[in-house]
Design a protein around this motif. Structure first.
Motif, PDB file in Angstrom:
ATOM      1  N   THR A 134       0.831  -1.214   0.000  1.00 38.21           N
ATOM      2  CA  THR A 134       0.000   0.000   0.000  1.00 38.21           C
ATOM      3  C   THR A 134       0.860   1.256   0.000  1.00 38.21           C
ATOM      4  O   THR A 134       0.334   2.370  -0.001  1.00 38.21           O
ATOM      5  N   SER A 135       2.182   1.104  -0.002  1.00 39.56           N
ATOM      6  CA  SER A 135       3.067   2.263   0.125  1.00 39.56           C
ATOM      7  C   SER A 135       4.444   1.911  -0.420  1.00 39.56           C
ATOM      8  O   SER A 135       4.790   0.734  -0.551  1.00 39.56           O
TER       9      SER A 135
ATOM     10  N   ILE B 115       8.101   0.990  -1.593  1.00 40.59           N
ATOM     11  CA  ILE B 115       8.759   0.046  -2.501  1.00 40.59           C
ATOM     12  C   ILE B 115       7.775  -1.035  -2.971  1.00 40.59           C
ATOM     13  O   ILE B 115       7.742  -1.395  -4.152  1.00 40.59           O
TER      14      ILE B 115
ATOM     15  N   PHE C 280      -1.231  -1.838   5.338  1.00 40.68           N
ATOM     16  CA  PHE C 280      -2.165  -1.009   6.098  1.00 40.68           C
ATOM     17  C   PHE C 280      -2.435   0.284   5.339  1.00 40.68           C
ATOM     18  O   PHE C 280      -1.687   0.659   4.436  1.00 40.68           O
TER      19      PHE C 280
ATOM     20  N   ASP D 237      -2.168  -8.820   8.941  1.00 37.83           N
ATOM     21  CA  ASP D 237      -1.044  -8.242   9.694  1.00 37.83           C
ATOM     22  C   ASP D 237       0.123  -9.233   9.625  1.00 37.83           C
ATOM     23  O   ASP D 237       0.010 -10.379  10.087  1.00 37.83           O
ATOM     24  N   MET D 238       1.230  -8.799   9.036  1.00 39.39           N
ATOM     25  CA  MET D 238       2.374  -9.708   8.809  1.00 39.39           C
ATOM     26  C   MET D 238       3.084 -10.109  10.096  1.00 39.39           C
ATOM     27  O   MET D 238       4.015 -10.919  10.063  1.00 39.39           O
TER      28      MET D 238
ATOM     29  N   ASN E 180       7.845  -8.094   1.133  1.00 46.32           N
ATOM     30  CA  ASN E 180       8.335  -6.721   1.204  1.00 46.32           C
ATOM     31  C   ASN E 180       7.986  -5.999   2.495  1.00 46.32           C
ATOM     32  O   ASN E 180       8.677  -5.065   2.880  1.00 46.32           O
TER      33      ASN E 180
ATOM     34  N   ALA F 195      15.113  -7.490   1.056  1.00 41.61           N
ATOM     35  CA  ALA F 195      15.991  -7.370   2.226  1.00 41.61           C
ATOM     36  C   ALA F 195      16.422  -5.912   2.297  1.00 41.61           C
ATOM     37  O   ALA F 195      15.578  -5.004   2.328  1.00 41.61           O
TER      38      ALA F 195
ATOM     39  N   TYR G  98      16.664  -4.674  12.916  1.00 43.87           N
ATOM     40  CA  TYR G  98      16.502  -4.582  11.457  1.00 43.87           C
ATOM     41  C   TYR G  98      17.648  -5.319  10.748  1.00 43.87           C
ATOM     42  O   TYR G  98      17.417  -6.112   9.820  1.00 43.87           O
TER      43      TYR G  98
ATOM     44  N   LYS H 104      17.244  -8.616   8.471  1.00 45.29           N
ATOM     45  CA  LYS H 104      17.578  -8.594   7.035  1.00 45.29           C
ATOM     46  C   LYS H 104      18.703  -9.586   6.709  1.00 45.29           C
ATOM     47  O   LYS H 104      18.684 -10.213   5.644  1.00 45.29           O
TER      48      LYS H 104
ATOM     49  N   GLY I  93      19.529   0.295  -1.108  1.00 42.28           N
ATOM     50  CA  GLY I  93      20.071   1.341  -0.222  1.00 42.28           C
ATOM     51  C   GLY I  93      18.929   2.279   0.140  1.00 42.28           C
ATOM     52  O   GLY I  93      17.763   1.878   0.158  1.00 42.28           O
TER      53      GLY I  93
ATOM     54  N   VAL J  99      15.923   4.582  -0.041  1.00 41.67           N
ATOM     55  CA  VAL J  99      14.818   4.887  -0.955  1.00 41.67           C
ATOM     56  C   VAL J  99      13.918   5.864  -0.199  1.00 41.67           C
ATOM     57  O   VAL J  99      13.588   5.598   0.970  1.00 41.67           O
TER      58      VAL J  99
ATOM     59  N   THR K 181      10.976   6.688   0.979  1.00 44.02           N
ATOM     60  CA  THR K 181       9.602   6.232   1.239  1.00 44.02           C
ATOM     61  C   THR K 181       9.216   6.742   2.630  1.00 44.02           C
ATOM     62  O   THR K 181      10.071   7.262   3.362  1.00 44.02           O
ATOM     63  N   PRO K 182       7.938   6.535   3.051  1.00 45.08           N
ATOM     64  CA  PRO K 182       7.560   6.962   4.402  1.00 45.08           C
ATOM     65  C   PRO K 182       8.477   6.396   5.492  1.00 45.08           C
ATOM     66  O   PRO K 182       8.758   7.071   6.485  1.00 45.08           O
TER      67      PRO K 182
ATOM     68  N   VAL L 139      11.697   5.902   5.389  1.00 44.21           N
ATOM     69  CA  VAL L 139      12.926   6.690   5.466  1.00 44.21           C
ATOM     70  C   VAL L 139      12.618   8.155   5.787  1.00 44.21           C
ATOM     71  O   VAL L 139      13.408   8.826   6.461  1.00 44.21           O
TER      72      VAL L 139
END
Ligand code: NAD
Length: 264
Positions: free
Chosen positions: A17-18, A20, A40, A67-68, A94, A145, A159, A163, A190, A192, A194-195, A197
Motif C-alpha cells: 500500500t506504500s 517500494i 495497512f 497483519d504480517m 516486502n 531485504a 533490522y 535482514k 540502499g 529509498v 519512502t515513508p 525513510v
C-alpha cells in the motif's frame, strides 16, 4: 497490452500500500500480472488503488489486510489467494518496519515486532506458497531485504538481524528448489525515499535543526556514494527482471541496488 511477460501470473506483494512494495506491484501489473495487495492504510484509498491498478493495466486485483506479525492472518491471506487466484506464482516479501535504538535500550516489544514482520512473515508466506509453485513447477520468490542484510549500521540491531536472516532464508529456499522452475532471490536496496525513510529524515532534521533538503543530503552522503536515492520504480524493474526467463539461473542471490553503499 499484448505480449506482456507476466500475463496470467498472480503476484502477492506484502506491504504494497506504500513505498517500494507499491512500486514493485505496479511494475509487475504493467507486465500483466494480477496483483494481490497487502498492507495497512485508509480503506477508501486502498479500494481506489485496486480499481486504478485493474483499470490501468487490465489485470485482476485483490487485497488482504493481514497483519504480517500474525501467522494466523498470514495463513488466512494465503488461503484467500488460493481461493481467489488459484495460488501465488510470484511472491514478493516486502512488508517491513524500522526501529532505531542502541542494543541496551532496544524495547523488547519492538525487537519482536521487527523480527516478526521483516523476517518471520517471509517464512510463513514462503512455506504456504511453495506447494502450489512446486505443483506448477514455476515460481518466483523475491525477498526485499536491504543493504542492511549485507552490512550493519549502529542503532539498527533488530533490522540488521532480520535482514541478514532474510538473506539466509533466501539462500536455503533457493537451494531446496534448485532443480525446479522456482527461484528465490533477495533485493537489497540502499536509501529509498519512502515513508519509512522520511521518518528518519524528519528525526535528523529535528535533532540537528536542519532543513529537509539538508537532512536528506546528510543522510545520503553518510552511506550512499551516489548521493541519490534509489527509486521504487527502479526496484520494480529489477523485480520484473528477476521474474523473467533470463533470470532463471539467478538463484539465492542477494542483489544490491544501493548507489554503491555496499561497495565501500
Ligand atoms: P513503507 O513504510 O513505505 O511501506 C511499508 C509497507 O509495509 C506499507 O504498505 C505498510 O502498510 C506495510 N506494513 C507495515 N507493517 C505491516 C504489517 N504488520 N503487516 C502488513 N503490512 C505491513 O516502507 P518501504 O521503505 O517501502 O519499505 C518496504 C521494504 O523495503 C521494507 O521491508 C524495508 O525494510 C525495505 N527497505 C527499505 C529501504 C528504504 O530506504 N526505504 C531500504 C532498504 C530496504
Amino acid at each position: 497490452m499484448q505480449n506482456r511477460s507476466l500475463s496470467g501470473k498472480t503476484a502477492l506483494v506484502t506491504g504494497s500500500t506504500s513505498g517500494i512494495g507499491l512500486g514493485i506491484a505496479q511494475a509487475l501489473a504493467a507486465q500483466g500480472a494480477h496483483i494481490l495487495f497487502n498492507g495497512f492504510g485508509d480503506a477508501a484509498a486502498i479500494d481506489q488503488l485496486q480499481k486504478d491498478t485493474a483499470q490501468q493495466y487490465g489485470v485482476r486485483t485483490g487485497y488482504s489486510g493481514a497483519d504480517m506479525s500474525k501467522p494466523a492472518e498470514i495463513a488466512q491471506m494465503m488461503s484467500e489467494a488460493t481461493e481467489q487466484f488459484g495460488g501465488v506464482d510470484i511472491l514478493i516479501n516486502n512488508a517491513g518496519i524500522q526501529h532505531v535504538a542502541k542494543v541496551e535500550d532496544f524495547p523488547i516489544e519492538r525487537w519482536d515486532a521487527v523480527i516478526a514482520i521483516n523476517l518471520s512473515s517471509a517464512f510463513h508466506t514462503t512455506r504456504l506458497a511453495l506447494p502450489i509453485m512446486q505443483k506448477n513447477n514455476w515460481g518466483r520468490i523475491i525477498n526485499i531485504a536491504s543493504v542492511h542484510g549485507l552490512v550493519g549500521s549502529s542503532g539498527k540491531s533488530a533490522y540488521v538481524a532480520a535482514k541478514h536472516g532474510l538473506i539466509g532464508l533466501t539462500k536455503v529456499t533457493a537451494l531446496e528448489n534448485a532443480q525446479t522452475g522456482i527461484t528465490c532471490n533477495a533485493i537489497c536496496p540502499g536509501w529509498v525515499l519512502t515513508p519509512l525513510v522520511q521518518k528518519q529524515v524528519d528525526a535528523r532534521a529535528h535533532d540537528k535543526s536542519l532543513t529537509q533538503e539538508a537532512a536528506k543530503r546528510e543522510l545520503l552522503m553518510e552511506k550512499q556514494p551516489s548521493g541519490e536515492f534509489v527509486t521504487p520504480e527502479q526496484l520494480g524493474e529489477l523485480a520484473v527482471f528477476l521474474c523473467s526467463p533470463a533470470a532463471s539461473q539467478v538463484r539465492g542471490a542477494a542483489w544490491n541496488m544501493d548507489g554503491g553503499w555496499a561497495a565501500q
